[in-house]
Design a protein around this motif. Structure first.
Motif, short mmCIF file in Angstrom:
data_model
loop_
_atom_site.label_atom_id
_atom_site.label_comp_id
_atom_site.label_asym_id
_atom_site.label_seq_id
_atom_site.Cartn_x
_atom_site.Cartn_y
_atom_site.Cartn_z
N ALA A 66 -42.85 25.98 -44.54
CA ALA A 66 -43.38 24.74 -45.13
C ALA A 66 -44.77 24.46 -44.57
N LYS A 67 -44.93 24.66 -43.27
CA LYS A 67 -46.23 24.45 -42.64
C LYS A 67 -47.28 25.40 -43.24
N SER A 68 -46.88 26.67 -43.40
CA SER A 68 -47.80 27.65 -43.99
C SER A 68 -48.16 27.28 -45.42
N ARG A 69 -47.16 26.83 -46.18
CA ARG A 69 -47.43 26.42 -47.56
C ARG A 69 -48.41 25.25 -47.58
N ASN A 70 -48.19 24.28 -46.70
CA ASN A 70 -49.10 23.12 -46.64
C ASN A 70 -50.51 23.55 -46.25
N GLU A 71 -50.61 24.42 -45.25
CA GLU A 71 -51.94 24.90 -44.83
C GLU A 71 -52.61 25.67 -45.95
N THR A 72 -51.83 26.50 -46.66
CA THR A 72 -52.39 27.26 -47.77
C THR A 72 -52.88 26.33 -48.87
N ALA A 73 -52.06 25.31 -49.17
CA ALA A 73 -52.48 24.35 -50.20
C ALA A 73 -53.74 23.62 -49.76
N ALA A 74 -53.81 23.26 -48.49
CA ALA A 74 -55.01 22.58 -47.98
C ALA A 74 -56.23 23.49 -48.07
N LEU A 75 -56.05 24.76 -47.70
CA LEU A 75 -57.16 25.70 -47.77
C LEU A 75 -57.62 25.91 -49.22
N LEU A 76 -56.66 26.00 -50.14
CA LEU A 76 -57.03 26.16 -51.55
C LEU A 76 -57.77 24.93 -52.06
N ASP A 78 -59.52 22.87 -50.27
CA ASP A 78 -60.83 22.89 -49.63
C ASP A 78 -61.75 23.89 -50.32
N ALA A 79 -61.20 25.05 -50.65
CA ALA A 79 -62.00 26.07 -51.34
C ALA A 79 -62.43 25.57 -52.72
N GLU A 80 -61.53 24.88 -53.42
CA GLU A 80 -61.89 24.34 -54.73
C GLU A 80 -62.97 23.28 -54.59
N ARG A 81 -62.87 22.43 -53.55
CA ARG A 81 -63.91 21.42 -53.34
C ARG A 81 -65.24 22.08 -53.04
N ILE A 86 -70.62 23.70 -54.73
CA ILE A 86 -71.61 24.76 -54.98
C ILE A 86 -72.05 24.74 -56.43
N VAL A 87 -71.09 24.55 -57.35
CA VAL A 87 -71.43 24.49 -58.77
C VAL A 87 -72.34 23.28 -59.04
N GLU A 88 -71.98 22.14 -58.45
CA GLU A 88 -72.81 20.95 -58.65
C GLU A 88 -74.21 21.14 -58.08
N GLU A 89 -74.28 21.77 -56.91
CA GLU A 89 -75.58 22.04 -56.30
C GLU A 89 -76.41 22.97 -57.18
#
Length: 156
Positions: A66-76, A78-81, A86-89
């Motif tokens: 569950a912790k890994s899933r949460n971290e992965t979701a957070a990383l994804l 963050d990557a999307e943000r 970058i696209v906006e810039e």
């Protein structure tokens, strides 16, 4: 011998056999049975302990997953943000570059318009001089009338 005597002898032999068995045979058997019962109890206790440890390990594994899933979701996320930023810039830079290009094109168009007006003024002035020359039928001296021609050119 009578039946009673035989019975008494058999009872005595039986009691001797019971006594011998109780003194020499029964203690090792009882010890072996007790040892076996103790080992079985230890085995059952170890099995229960292993079962509880397995359940605890399963809970830890689920927690880690569950912790890994949460971290992965957070990383994804963050990557999307970051990708969105970058696209906006890039869009901002492209807009700035487009504005610069448009401004440069407008400036160049303005310069070309000014040059075209100057050329047109010179042509009109030359035509005016030719027209005046033909009207007067005499030659107009451009050097003498340069001031007049400049004023005429600026008015046009």
């Amino acid at each position: 011998m009578s039946i009673t005597g035989t019975l008494i002898i058999q009872i005595i032999v039986f009691l001797i056999l019971v006594g011998f068995t109780m003194k020499f045979v029964w203690p090792p058997i009882a010890t072996a049975l007790d040892e076996r019962a103790r080992k079985i109890a230890e085995g059952l206790a170890a099995a229960d302990k292993a079962k509880s440890e397995l359940a605890a390990a399963d809970r830890r594994v689920e927690e880690e997953l569950a912790k890994s899933r949460n971290e992965t979701a957070a990383l994804l996320a963050d990557a999307e943000r970051r990708a969105q930023a970058i696209v906006e810039e890039a869009k901002g830079r492209a807009t700035e570059e487009a504005n610069k290009i448009i401004a440069a094109a407008r400036a160049e168009a303005d310069q070309q318009t000014v040059k075209a007006r100057e050329a047109l003024r010179e042509q009109v002035a030359a035509l005016a001089v030719k027209g005046a020359e033909q009207i007067l039928r005499k030659e107009v001296n451009a050097g003498v009338h340069a001031d007049l021609l400049r004023r005429l050119q600026t008015e046009l």
